[in-house]
Write a protein that holds these residues in place. Sequence first.
Motif, PDB file in Angstrom:
ATOM      1  N   TYR A 259       0.835  -1.203   0.000  1.00  0.00           N
ATOM      2  CA  TYR A 259       0.000   0.000   0.000  1.00  0.00           C
ATOM      3  C   TYR A 259       0.873   1.258   0.000  1.00  0.00           C
ATOM      4  O   TYR A 259       0.649   2.189  -0.772  1.00  0.00           O
ATOM      5  CB  TYR A 259      -0.927  -0.019   1.213  1.00  0.00           C
ATOM      6  CG  TYR A 259      -1.695   1.270   1.423  1.00  0.00           C
ATOM      7  CD1 TYR A 259      -2.823   1.555   0.669  1.00  0.00           C
ATOM      8  CD2 TYR A 259      -1.277   2.206   2.380  1.00  0.00           C
ATOM      9  CE1 TYR A 259      -3.529   2.735   0.860  1.00  0.00           C
ATOM     10  CE2 TYR A 259      -1.975   3.380   2.574  1.00  0.00           C
ATOM     11  CZ  TYR A 259      -3.097   3.643   1.816  1.00  0.00           C
ATOM     12  OH  TYR A 259      -3.778   4.811   1.999  1.00  0.00           O
ATOM     13  N   ASP A 260       1.861   1.273   0.890  1.00  0.00           N
ATOM     14  CA  ASP A 260       2.758   2.436   0.980  1.00  0.00           C
ATOM     15  C   ASP A 260       3.493   2.678  -0.331  1.00  0.00           C
ATOM     16  O   ASP A 260       3.651   3.828  -0.768  1.00  0.00           O
ATOM     17  CB  ASP A 260       3.770   2.259   2.114  1.00  0.00           C
ATOM     18  CG  ASP A 260       3.117   2.351   3.482  1.00  0.00           C
ATOM     19  OD1 ASP A 260       1.988   2.887   3.584  1.00  0.00           O
ATOM     20  OD2 ASP A 260       3.732   1.856   4.459  1.00  0.00           O
ATOM     21  N   SER A 261       3.924   1.600  -0.967  1.00  0.00           N
ATOM     22  CA  SER A 261       4.641   1.777  -2.240  1.00  0.00           C
ATOM     23  C   SER A 261       3.697   2.238  -3.347  1.00  0.00           C
ATOM     24  O   SER A 261       4.089   3.005  -4.234  1.00  0.00           O
ATOM     25  CB  SER A 261       5.349   0.474  -2.646  1.00  0.00           C
ATOM     26  OG  SER A 261       4.407  -0.524  -2.958  1.00  0.00           O
ATOM     27  N   ASN A 262       2.426   1.803  -3.297  1.00  0.00           N
ATOM     28  CA  ASN A 262       1.454   2.226  -4.310  1.00  0.00           C
ATOM     29  C   ASN A 262       1.029   3.678  -4.121  1.00  0.00           C
ATOM     30  O   ASN A 262       0.706   4.355  -5.090  1.00  0.00           O
ATOM     31  CB  ASN A 262       0.217   1.328  -4.293  1.00  0.00           C
ATOM     32  CG  ASN A 262       0.461   0.012  -4.981  1.00  0.00           C
ATOM     33  OD1 ASN A 262       1.367  -0.118  -5.797  1.00  0.00           O
ATOM     34  ND2 ASN A 262      -0.345  -0.985  -4.652  1.00  0.00           N
ATOM     35  N   VAL A 263       1.005   4.144  -2.889  1.00  0.00           N
ATOM     36  CA  VAL A 263       0.617   5.521  -2.618  1.00  0.00           C
ATOM     37  C   VAL A 263       1.643   6.471  -3.239  1.00  0.00           C
ATOM     38  O   VAL A 263       1.292   7.539  -3.743  1.00  0.00           O
ATOM     39  CB  VAL A 263       0.469   5.752  -1.095  1.00  0.00           C
ATOM     40  CG1 VAL A 263       0.337   7.228  -0.769  1.00  0.00           C
ATOM     41  CG2 VAL A 263      -0.742   5.002  -0.567  1.00  0.00           C
ATOM     42  N   GLU A 264       2.905   6.082  -3.190  1.00  0.00           N
ATOM     43  CA  GLU A 264       3.970   6.926  -3.729  1.00  0.00           C
ATOM     44  C   GLU A 264       3.979   6.924  -5.265  1.00  0.00           C
ATOM     45  O   GLU A 264       4.485   7.852  -5.877  1.00  0.00           O
ATOM     46  CB  GLU A 264       5.323   6.465  -3.184  1.00  0.00           C
ATOM     47  CG  GLU A 264       5.442   6.679  -1.681  1.00  0.00           C
ATOM     48  CD  GLU A 264       6.704   6.075  -1.105  1.00  0.00           C
ATOM     49  OE1 GLU A 264       7.540   5.570  -1.875  1.00  0.00           O
ATOM     50  OE2 GLU A 264       6.852   6.104   0.125  1.00  0.00           O
ATOM     51  N   LYS A 265       3.451   5.868  -5.862  1.00  0.00           N
ATOM     52  CA  LYS A 265       3.417   5.770  -7.328  1.00  0.00           C
ATOM     53  C   LYS A 265       2.090   6.306  -7.848  1.00  0.00           C
ATOM     54  O   LYS A 265       1.176   6.601  -7.086  1.00  0.00           O
ATOM     55  CB  LYS A 265       3.556   4.302  -7.756  1.00  0.00           C
ATOM     56  CG  LYS A 265       4.838   3.642  -7.333  1.00  0.00           C
ATOM     57  CD  LYS A 265       4.791   2.196  -7.773  1.00  0.00           C
ATOM     58  CE  LYS A 265       5.954   1.414  -7.196  1.00  0.00           C
ATOM     59  NZ  LYS A 265       5.858  -0.003  -7.503  1.00  0.00           N
ATOM     60  N   GLU A 266       2.046   6.388  -9.141  1.00  0.00           N
ATOM     61  CA  GLU A 266       0.787   6.789  -9.764  1.00  0.00           C
ATOM     62  C   GLU A 266      -0.021   5.533 -10.039  1.00  0.00           C
ATOM     63  O   GLU A 266       0.120   4.892 -11.079  1.00  0.00           O
ATOM     64  CB  GLU A 266       1.062   7.545 -11.067  1.00  0.00           C
ATOM     65  CG  GLU A 266       1.651   8.913 -10.832  1.00  0.00           C
ATOM     66  CD  GLU A 266       1.806   9.682 -12.123  1.00  0.00           C
ATOM     67  OE1 GLU A 266       1.181   9.309 -13.142  1.00  0.00           O
ATOM     68  OE2 GLU A 266       2.542  10.654 -12.100  1.00  0.00           O
ATOM     69  N   VAL A 267      -0.863   5.191  -9.069  1.00  0.00           N
ATOM     70  CA  VAL A 267      -1.695   3.998  -9.160  1.00  0.00           C
ATOM     71  C   VAL A 267      -3.148   4.461  -9.063  1.00  0.00           C
ATOM     72  O   VAL A 267      -3.461   5.403  -8.322  1.00  0.00           O
ATOM     73  CB  VAL A 267      -1.356   3.016  -8.011  1.00  0.00           C
ATOM     74  CG1 VAL A 267      -2.252   1.798  -8.029  1.00  0.00           C
ATOM     75  CG2 VAL A 267       0.105   2.605  -8.074  1.00  0.00           C
ATOM     76  N   PRO A 268      -4.036   3.811  -9.790  1.00  0.00           N
ATOM     77  CA  PRO A 268      -5.450   4.218  -9.714  1.00  0.00           C
ATOM     78  C   PRO A 268      -5.979   4.150  -8.274  1.00  0.00           C
ATOM     79  O   PRO A 268      -5.601   3.295  -7.492  1.00  0.00           O
ATOM     80  CB  PRO A 268      -6.165   3.192 -10.591  1.00  0.00           C
ATOM     81  CG  PRO A 268      -5.118   2.571 -11.443  1.00  0.00           C
ATOM     82  CD  PRO A 268      -3.832   2.706 -10.720  1.00  0.00           C
ATOM     83  N   ILE A 269      -6.833   5.095  -7.988  1.00  0.00           N
ATOM     84  CA  ILE A 269      -7.425   5.221  -6.651  1.00  0.00           C
ATOM     85  C   ILE A 269      -8.170   3.940  -6.290  1.00  0.00           C
ATOM     86  O   ILE A 269      -8.174   3.542  -5.129  1.00  0.00           O
ATOM     87  CB  ILE A 269      -8.373   6.445  -6.643  1.00  0.00           C
ATOM     88  CG1 ILE A 269      -7.949   7.623  -5.831  1.00  0.00           C
ATOM     89  CG2 ILE A 269      -9.729   6.146  -6.109  1.00  0.00           C
ATOM     90  CD1 ILE A 269      -7.081   7.840  -4.866  1.00  0.00           C
ATOM     91  N   GLU A 270      -8.792   3.314  -7.226  1.00  0.00           N
ATOM     92  CA  GLU A 270      -9.545   2.080  -6.976  1.00  0.00           C
ATOM     93  C   GLU A 270      -8.621   0.983  -6.433  1.00  0.00           C
ATOM     94  O   GLU A 270      -8.991   0.244  -5.529  1.00  0.00           O
ATOM     95  CB  GLU A 270     -10.246   1.618  -8.256  1.00  0.00           C
ATOM     96  CG  GLU A 270     -11.288   0.550  -8.039  1.00  0.00           C
ATOM     97  CD  GLU A 270     -12.396   0.976  -7.087  1.00  0.00           C
ATOM     98  OE1 GLU A 270     -12.814   0.125  -6.286  1.00  0.00           O
ATOM     99  OE2 GLU A 270     -12.841   2.142  -7.109  1.00  0.00           O
ATOM    100  N   LYS A 271      -7.431   0.895  -6.974  1.00  0.00           N
ATOM    101  CA  LYS A 271      -6.446  -0.103  -6.524  1.00  0.00           C
ATOM    102  C   LYS A 271      -6.045   0.175  -5.067  1.00  0.00           C
ATOM    103  O   LYS A 271      -5.950  -0.741  -4.257  1.00  0.00           O
ATOM    104  CB  LYS A 271      -5.226  -0.041  -7.445  1.00  0.00           C
ATOM    105  CG  LYS A 271      -4.279  -1.159  -7.288  1.00  0.00           C
ATOM    106  CD  LYS A 271      -4.756  -2.330  -8.091  1.00  0.00           C
ATOM    107  CE  LYS A 271      -3.583  -3.279  -8.275  1.00  0.00           C
ATOM    108  NZ  LYS A 271      -4.029  -4.597  -8.590  1.00  0.00           N
ATOM    109  N   ILE A 272      -5.843   1.447  -4.743  1.00  0.00           N
ATOM    110  CA  ILE A 272      -5.479   1.826  -3.373  1.00  0.00           C
ATOM    111  C   ILE A 272      -6.640   1.534  -2.420  1.00  0.00           C
ATOM    112  O   ILE A 272      -6.444   1.029  -1.316  1.00  0.00           O
ATOM    113  CB  ILE A 272      -5.061   3.312  -3.316  1.00  0.00           C
ATOM    114  CG1 ILE A 272      -3.767   3.512  -4.105  1.00  0.00           C
ATOM    115  CG2 ILE A 272      -4.907   3.779  -1.874  1.00  0.00           C
ATOM    116  CD1 ILE A 272      -3.341   4.958  -4.247  1.00  0.00           C
TER     117      ILE A 272
END
Length: 145
Positions: free
Chosen positions: A53-66
Amino acid sequence: MAETIALSKILRVYEKEKTDAQKAFNQSITLFEEVANQLYTLLKRKEDAESFYDSNVEKEVPIEKIREQMIYIERLNKQIINLQAEVNKARNVMNFKQMKLKDAHIEMKKFQSILKHREMSKKEKEKKDENLAMDEISIQQHIRS
């Protein structure tokens, strides 16, 4: 003699109780270990999910994935809370079984001690009776001579 036999029978009953208590304690240890391992696995999965989760927050990942990851972490938290209660319950059962085992062991040792004391008293009495009989024989032989 009959008293010693009765005590031996009682001792066997206490030995069986101790053996049963030992089995129950061992089973409670196994259950505790299983539940604790499940908790450890869930905590590890949660840690991995939070890292992801922390690594995805820093990247450009779709909000739905987060959002999915957050829901997953929340579900893991609920499972962890439930499992912590099970671990505490298993620990309490294990401690109770350990106390029962300790009590059974103490009772068995008491009867072993009583039985040993009675057997020693019996042997001392037999030796004393034997000495008296030998003295009586010696006196009778001395009188006849």
